[in-house]
Write a protein that holds these residues in place. Structure first.
Motif: not given
Length: 240
Positions: A37-54, A100-110
């Motif tokens: 989903w991060n390829e379609k919308m900006n969810l995180t700048g951290i994408t490397e697998r070990s970094q996401v896990y940590t 979970i409360v978030d102001s962006l509907s795209k994030r809620i969809s994710f």
């Protein structure tokens, strides 16, 4: 298990958190969906697998090192973004009633997609601003634990999050660098919002050794009716 998962389970195991094969599958599915989903919308700048896990998964679960999550029934995650820390905590502690409360509907969809994919139940996803949602009776003074991770400065976070917290419940602000300046700045907001600082937990994130702080705030009474103020006002005029 590959090195990333082995390291993740070992780090949690050292702190007394044991994950089942199903939970590990859920974390891996979460990672895959986050990257997709991060390829379609900006969810995180951290994408490397070990970094996401940590930096996302383990970091989210550090809250459980300082609060007994087995005793927590309801958790509200305000401004959750891509679901941190709420979703990792829900995976680890399935009994939690998570909002979970978030102001962006795209994030809620994710997040809805993630919950469906992972089979997470008893999760309420709310599209809205914290200032508006906290005025609703069902959410006001209602949650055992309320959390926010790297959302805003503490004086502002207090007004966003303490209205959701029940009396004698805990608001946990998850921070990076030393929050001493923010704590001094937030003294008025503690008083106005009927809360008191309980403790600040300081530690380093494993592997990369970056500083982390969790500010634990105890709610001492019901939030006065005038708080939170109208959407946009707290950010423009924080309680400092």
């Amino acid at each position: 298990m590959d090195n990333t998962v082995t390291q993740f389970t070992a780090l949690l195991g050292e702190r007394g958190i044991q994950l089942t094969p199903k939970q590990l599958e859920q974390f891996e599915s979460y990672f895959q969906e986050l990257i997709s989903w991060n390829e379609k919308m900006n969810l995180t700048g951290i994408t490397e697998r070990s970094q996401v896990y940590t930096k996302h998964f383990y970091d989210s679960l550090t809250l459980a090192l300082y609060l007994n999550m087995d005793e927590v029934k309801s958790l509200a995650d305000i401004g959750s973004g891509a679901g941190f820390p709420g979703i990792p905590l829900k995976i680890c502690y399935p009994h939690l009633k998570l909002t979970i409360v978030d102001s962006l509907s795209k994030r809620i969809s994710f997040l809805q997609h993630v919950c469906d994919k992972l089979g997470l139940t008893n999760v309420q996803l709310i599209h809205g601003r914290a200032e508006d949602v906290a005025k609703q009776f069902v959410h006001r003074d209602a949650y055992d634990v309320v959390t926010a991770r790297a959302v805003a400065r503490l004086a502002l976070l207090n007004e966003f999050c303490l209205p959701f917290t029940r009396k004698d419940g805990i608001f946990a602000a998850m921070k990076g660098s030393d929050p001493a300046e923010e704590l001094a700045e937030a003294k008025r907001s503690f008083k106005e919002l009927r809360a008191e600082l309980q403790k600040v937990e300081s530690f380093s994130l494993p592997v990369e050794d970056s500083a982390r702080h969790i500010i634990l705030v105890r709610k001492t009474g019901a939030t006065p009716a005038k708080y939170p103020r109208k959407a946009g006002v707290p950010a423009k005029s924080p309680l400092v």
